[in-house]
Structure formats: structure tokens, C-alpha cells
Design a protein around this motif. Structure first.
Motif, PDB file in Angstrom:
ATOM      1  N   VAL A   7       0.838  -1.201   0.000  1.00  0.00           N
ATOM      2  CA  VAL A   7       0.000   0.000   0.000  1.00  0.00           C
ATOM      3  C   VAL A   7       0.873   1.251   0.000  1.00  0.00           C
ATOM      4  O   VAL A   7       0.644   2.189  -0.777  1.00  0.00           O
ATOM      5  N   LEU A   8       1.878   1.271   0.857  1.00  0.00           N
ATOM      6  CA  LEU A   8       2.770   2.436   0.909  1.00  0.00           C
ATOM      7  C   LEU A   8       3.473   2.657  -0.433  1.00  0.00           C
ATOM      8  O   LEU A   8       3.574   3.789  -0.911  1.00  0.00           O
ATOM      9  N   ALA A   9       3.954   1.571  -1.043  1.00  0.00           N
ATOM     10  CA  ALA A   9       4.636   1.689  -2.332  1.00  0.00           C
ATOM     11  C   ALA A   9       3.687   2.211  -3.403  1.00  0.00           C
ATOM     12  O   ALA A   9       4.073   3.037  -4.242  1.00  0.00           O
ATOM     13  N   ALA A  10       2.433   1.742  -3.392  1.00  0.00           N
ATOM     14  CA  ALA A  10       1.460   2.204  -4.382  1.00  0.00           C
ATOM     15  C   ALA A  10       1.136   3.678  -4.186  1.00  0.00           C
ATOM     16  O   ALA A  10       0.991   4.432  -5.155  1.00  0.00           O
ATOM     17  N   ARG A 163       9.324   8.074 -12.236  1.00  0.00           N
ATOM     18  CA  ARG A 163       8.607   6.943 -11.650  1.00  0.00           C
ATOM     19  C   ARG A 163       8.897   5.633 -12.378  1.00  0.00           C
ATOM     20  O   ARG A 163       8.007   4.989 -12.921  1.00  0.00           O
ATOM     21  N   VAL A 164      10.165   5.268 -12.394  1.00  0.00           N
ATOM     22  CA  VAL A 164      10.564   4.066 -13.123  1.00  0.00           C
ATOM     23  C   VAL A 164      10.148   2.794 -12.376  1.00  0.00           C
ATOM     24  O   VAL A 164       9.966   1.747 -12.992  1.00  0.00           O
ATOM     25  N   GLY A 165       9.988   2.876 -11.050  1.00  0.00           N
ATOM     26  CA  GLY A 165       9.625   1.690 -10.267  1.00  0.00           C
ATOM     27  C   GLY A 165       8.353   1.014 -10.742  1.00  0.00           C
ATOM     28  O   GLY A 165       8.347  -0.199 -11.019  1.00  0.00           O
ATOM     29  N   PRO A 166       7.241   1.755 -10.852  1.00  0.00           N
ATOM     30  CA  PRO A 166       6.011   1.127 -11.351  1.00  0.00           C
ATOM     31  C   PRO A 166       6.165   0.548 -12.756  1.00  0.00           C
ATOM     32  O   PRO A 166       5.566  -0.471 -13.082  1.00  0.00           O
TER      33      PRO A 166
END
Length: 201
Positions: A7-10, A163-166
Motif C-alpha cells: 500500500v505504501l509503495a502504491a 517513476r521508473v519503479g512502477p
């Protein structure tokens, strides 16, 4: 890993679109968070909407997220959530911890394992359905990735895009569904051929 970390990552990549100052961090309503999980986060963590709402409430009580009320004239009011400094510290500690190897637990694999002793007709149908679902997800991932990249090609986006992570997690989801499709189609073809050969004997 706990649901709270997903949830935090999202929330870090959310965009509530209400112009609030979130210190460079994203905002999501509970509804937007549920949609985000459906598209991206569900690749690595499944949660029902009611679980997400309950987790948001817990995180807010613990000070890991902060919520604010947004007044809407033509629609019901909503709350937007963002990650606090304490939430970032929680994620930082989580990122530093060692990760356990992933494993597969899939009832369809159990059915394929037993293929020599059971009627494979229903198994073949389920494999074909799995391939069809995977194909739909592949198409969805392609659209999501294209939207994230904008006018950049993939290599350029990976070098300098935001935002490369997503994006990277969606690439993993895409690869997983491509593998699901290919494996399901191949196994269905093998079982169908063996079934036909057995009938001819």
C-alpha cells in the motif's frame, strides 16, 4: 512482506489530481488505490478493496499515511492519502531487509501434475482459459506501459523517465503473463495431442 508495504509503495506513485501539496509524493483515494492494485500491484500482491480500505485506516492511525478531505460539489466528498516521513522510513527499512525467494502455488499445476491419471479434457479447457486471461492482461500491460512512457521509447524512459519503479514492476507482470500464455498453450497442445492418440488406440 506485509500488505502495508504494498500500500505504501502504491501511494508513492499516486496522483489524486486535486492540486494538493504532497511534498513530491503521490496521493490516492481508496478507490484509486484499489484500481492501482488491479492493474499493477496485483502482479506481486493481491488484496480485496475492503482489505485496502482497512489497511489505509491502520496506516493512518499509525501515522504512516496522512489523509485529507476533498470537498466535491457534484460528487460525494473523498479522502486522499499520502505517505508520511514515518511511512517512508518504514518503506526504507523494508527495502533494506533481505527478500525471500518467490515460489509458485497454483492449483492448475497440480492438475497438470496429475494429467497421467485424470480426465484431461477439463484441464485442457482450463489451460486455454488461462491463456486467454493472460492474453487480455498482456494487452492491458501494453497500454499501461505505453501511457507511462508517453512519447519516449522504452530505453529512453528507463534512463530518464519519472517513476521508473512502477514501470519496472509492470514489465515483470508483462513477462509473467507472456510466460503464462506460452506455457498454457503449449501444455494444452501436448495434452490434446496425447488425448487424441489415446482415443485412437
Amino acid at each position: 512482506m506485509a500488505l502495508r508495504h504494498a500500500v505504501l509503495a502504491a501511494l508513492l506513485v499516486g496522483d489524486g489530481g486535486d492540486g494538493g501539496d504532497s511534498g513530491g509524493r503521490g496521493e490516492y483515494s481508496g478507490y484509486q488505490l484499489a484500481k492501482a492494485f488491479d492493474i499493477g500491484v496485483a502482479n506481486f500482491w493481491h488484496a480485496l478493496p475492503q482489505q485496502l480500505y482497512a489497511e489505509l485506516a491502520k496506516l493512518e492511525q499509525e501515522g504512516l499515511v496522512a489523509g485529507r478531505q476533498v470537498i466535491q460539489e457534484t460528487r460525494p466528498n473523498k479522502r486522499l492519502f499520502r505517505v508520511t516521513d514515518a511511512g517512508l522510513a518504514e518503506l526504507d527499512a523494508f527495502a533494506a531487509a533481505s527478500s525471500k525467494p518467490s515460489f509458485i502455488r497454483d492449483d492448475l499445476l497440480v492438475k497438470v501434475q496429475a494429467a497421467d491419471s485424470v480426465d484431461t479434457g477439463p484441464v485442457i479447457e482450463q489451460l486455454e482459459e488461462r491463456a486467454s486471461v493472460a492474453e487480455a492482461k498482456i494487452q492491458l500491460f501494453g497500454k499501461v506501459l505505453g501511457k507511462m512512457r508517453g512519447e519516449l521509447d522504452e530505453e529512453e524512459f528507463l534512463r530518464r523517465g519519472e517513476r521508473v519503479g512502477p514501470y519496472l514492476t509492470c514489465l515483470r507482470g508483462l513477462a509473467l503473463e507472456q510466460e503464462n500464455r506460452e506455457w498454457s498453450m503449449r501444455v494444452a497442445a501436448v495434452l490434446r495431442e496425447r488425448r487424441a492418440a489415446h482415443v485412437e488406440r
